[in-house]
Design a protein around this motif. Structure first.
Motif, short mmCIF file in Angstrom:
data_model
loop_
_atom_site.label_atom_id
_atom_site.label_comp_id
_atom_site.label_asym_id
_atom_site.label_seq_id
_atom_site.Cartn_x
_atom_site.Cartn_y
_atom_site.Cartn_z
N ASN A 1 0.82 -1.21 0.00
CA ASN A 1 0.00 0.00 0.00
C ASN A 1 0.85 1.25 0.00
O ASN A 1 0.53 2.25 -0.62
CB ASN A 1 -0.92 0.01 1.22
CG ASN A 1 -2.04 -0.99 1.07
OD1 ASN A 1 -2.53 -1.20 -0.03
ND2 ASN A 1 -2.45 -1.61 2.15
N ALA A 2 1.93 1.27 0.76
CA ALA A 2 2.80 2.44 0.83
C ALA A 2 4.15 2.11 0.21
O ALA A 2 4.86 1.24 0.69
CB ALA A 2 3.00 2.86 2.29
N ASP B 1 -7.50 -4.22 0.73
CA ASP B 1 -6.23 -3.64 1.18
C ASP B 1 -5.64 -2.70 0.13
O ASP B 1 -4.90 -1.78 0.47
CB ASP B 1 -5.22 -4.75 1.50
CG ASP B 1 -5.61 -5.55 2.73
OD1 ASP B 1 -6.42 -5.03 3.54
OD2 ASP B 1 -5.13 -6.68 2.87
N GLU B 2 -5.94 -2.94 -1.14
CA GLU B 2 -5.37 -2.13 -2.21
C GLU B 2 -6.24 -0.93 -2.57
O GLU B 2 -5.80 -0.03 -3.28
CB GLU B 2 -5.18 -3.00 -3.46
CG GLU B 2 -4.37 -4.26 -3.24
CD GLU B 2 -2.91 -3.97 -2.95
OE1 GLU B 2 -2.47 -2.84 -3.17
OE2 GLU B 2 -2.22 -4.89 -2.48
N LEU C 1 -17.94 -12.87 -4.68
CA LEU C 1 -17.34 -11.67 -5.27
C LEU C 1 -16.39 -10.98 -4.30
O LEU C 1 -15.29 -10.56 -4.67
CB LEU C 1 -18.43 -10.70 -5.71
CG LEU C 1 -19.19 -11.03 -7.00
CD1 LEU C 1 -20.30 -10.02 -7.23
CD2 LEU C 1 -18.25 -11.06 -8.19
N VAL C 2 -16.82 -10.87 -3.05
CA VAL C 2 -15.99 -10.22 -2.04
C VAL C 2 -14.70 -11.01 -1.83
O VAL C 2 -13.60 -10.45 -1.72
CB VAL C 2 -16.76 -10.06 -0.71
CG1 VAL C 2 -15.82 -9.59 0.40
CG2 VAL C 2 -17.89 -9.06 -0.88
N GLU C 3 -14.82 -12.34 -1.80
CA GLU C 3 -13.64 -13.19 -1.61
C GLU C 3 -12.66 -13.03 -2.77
O GLU C 3 -11.45 -12.89 -2.56
CB GLU C 3 -14.07 -14.65 -1.47
CG GLU C 3 -12.91 -15.59 -1.23
CD GLU C 3 -13.35 -17.04 -1.06
OE1 GLU C 3 -12.48 -17.93 -1.14
OE2 GLU C 3 -14.56 -17.27 -0.85
N ARG C 4 -13.18 -13.01 -4.00
CA ARG C 4 -12.31 -12.85 -5.16
C ARG C 4 -11.67 -11.46 -5.18
O ARG C 4 -10.49 -11.31 -5.51
CB ARG C 4 -13.09 -13.08 -6.46
CG ARG C 4 -13.41 -14.52 -6.73
CD ARG C 4 -13.61 -14.78 -8.22
NE ARG C 4 -14.74 -14.08 -8.77
CZ ARG C 4 -15.98 -14.56 -8.83
NH1 ARG C 4 -16.24 -15.76 -8.29
NH2 ARG C 4 -16.95 -13.88 -9.38
N ALA C 5 -12.45 -10.46 -4.81
CA ALA C 5 -11.93 -9.09 -4.82
C ALA C 5 -10.79 -8.93 -3.82
O ALA C 5 -9.76 -8.32 -4.12
CB ALA C 5 -13.04 -8.10 -4.53
N ARG C 6 -10.95 -9.47 -2.62
CA ARG C 6 -9.95 -9.28 -1.57
C ARG C 6 -8.74 -10.18 -1.75
O ARG C 6 -7.68 -9.91 -1.17
CB ARG C 6 -10.61 -9.48 -0.21
CG ARG C 6 -11.57 -8.34 0.13
CD ARG C 6 -12.25 -8.49 1.45
NE ARG C 6 -13.04 -7.28 1.74
CZ ARG C 6 -14.00 -7.22 2.64
NH1 ARG C 6 -14.32 -8.30 3.35
NH2 ARG C 6 -14.65 -6.08 2.84
#
Length: 351
Positions: A117-118, A222-223, A248-253
């Motif tokens: 992230n940073a 996180d991204e 969808l949430v699982e794939r996204a994260r």
């Protein structure tokens, strides 16, 4: 020997460019068809592109973090009659690679490097933080949306006391356990049946309407935020919608979204109740023309119809819409409709 030029494909509607995240091969490697070659980031989607042919990697013209445009040559592969698969290295199949806590790794064990992230822009000045490629893409999307769409937001509070009571009774007596988000999604779909012009995309200054309700779900990762969508919500039960939201949430994260997950969305819903907060004015996910947001429900003293003061669970909601196509009255009628559905017709959404 034939040289195959692997072009960066158009992975989404209106996609113009993306970023190289990491190559999974090096020049001189022999590869087989469908072997993962390169991880790229496009419009809020990070995905792996497989090899369309077998051969030997000739040229990798880019580096991680480089911007690529649709139809750019991202890999050149030598194809020859004597190129067999017996000498192919299958190290890319080893998913259990050693993890370095200082870096981000994908499911192939490839060090993504640029993905924390940073990211320090200058190793001497650690107060300067460089945006990740994901953050840059989000910045481009929201900046364009904010500059080109005249946003208007209307506000309301929904009494979900009876909805929550019904939900708990079903869980206790019938073992039916459905979270609130799929209920909200189904209520939004029902509202779109009465206000179909909100189920649309902007297209060359006009509205393109859609019969199916492909409702985007804003997912906090996180991204950064990503918005995959559930296709044809108007034709699905709340239980099917609930299962698809979970997937969808699982794939996204886990950064495993499919090409189609974020395509063809018609409207977006953002449920930030778990995080808290009162009201906000979300930015529309162009080319869509509206976004519904729901916040944390709180107990409040409310005056009933018979002038009694009662404690009710009140849910703040907002609707942000494109003022080019809708006036304030249109937005208020829409938000009042979904308010009625959640307060009076909630039982229908549990089936």
């Amino acid at each position: 020997m034939t040289k195959f030029e692997f072009l960066f494909p158009e992975l989404g509607e209106g996609l113009a460019e993306g970023y190289i995240v990491a190559y999974m091969v090096k020049e001189g490697d022999r590869v087989v068809e469908d072997q993962p070659l390169v991880e790229v980031q496009t419009d809020k989607v990070t995905t792996v592109l497989p090899s369309p042919v077998a051969g030997v990697i000739d040229i990798l013209p880019y580096n991680p973090g480089d911007v690529i445009c649709v139809n750019d040559i991202i890999i050149i592969i030598n194809q020859g009659e004597d190129e067999g698969a017996e000498d192919v290295s299958h190290g890319w199949l080893e998913l259990a690679a050693t993890k370095d806590k200082k870096h981000s790794w994908n499911e192939f064990g490839i060090n993504l490097g640029i993905y924390p992230n940073a990211v320090l822009d200058d190793p001497i000045d650690d107060s300067i933080i460089k945006m990740t490629s994901m953050r840059k893409e989000i910045a481009n999307i929201v900046t364009k949306s904010y500059k080109t769409i005249p946003h208007v937001t209307v506000f309301a509070e929904v009494d979900i006391t009876n909805l929550l009571s019904h939900k708990e009774n079903l869980k206790k007596h019938k073992g039916v356990n459905v979270s609130l988000t799929p209920i909200f999604v189904k209520a939004l779909s029902q509202t779109l049946k009465q206000h179909p012009m909100f189920n649309a995309n902007e297209h060359n200054g006009s509205l393109k309407l859609f019969p199916g309700h492909n409702i985007g779900i804003a997912v906090d990762t996180d991204e950064g935020v990503v918005i995959p969508n559930i296709k044809q919500v108007n034709e699905k039960s709340v239980h099917t919608v609930a299962d698809e939201i979970t997937e969808l949430v699982e794939r996204a994260r886990s950064k495993k979204m499919l090409f189609t997950d974020s395509r063809e969305g018609t409207i977006t819903i953002s449920n930030v109740g778990a995080i808290g907060g009162g009201y906000a004015t979300p930015i529309i996910f162009a080319p869509q023309v509206a976004i519904l947001a729901l916040y944390r429900a709180e107990k409040k003293a409310v005056v009933s119809e018979n002038d009694a003061i009662v404690v009710r669970k009140m849910l703040p909601i907002t609707l942000t819409f494109d003022h080019r196509f809708f006036d304030g009255a249109d937005g208020l009628r829409f938000i009042n409709t979904i308010k009625v559905h959640l307060e009076d017709h909630y039982e229908a959404y549990f089936h």
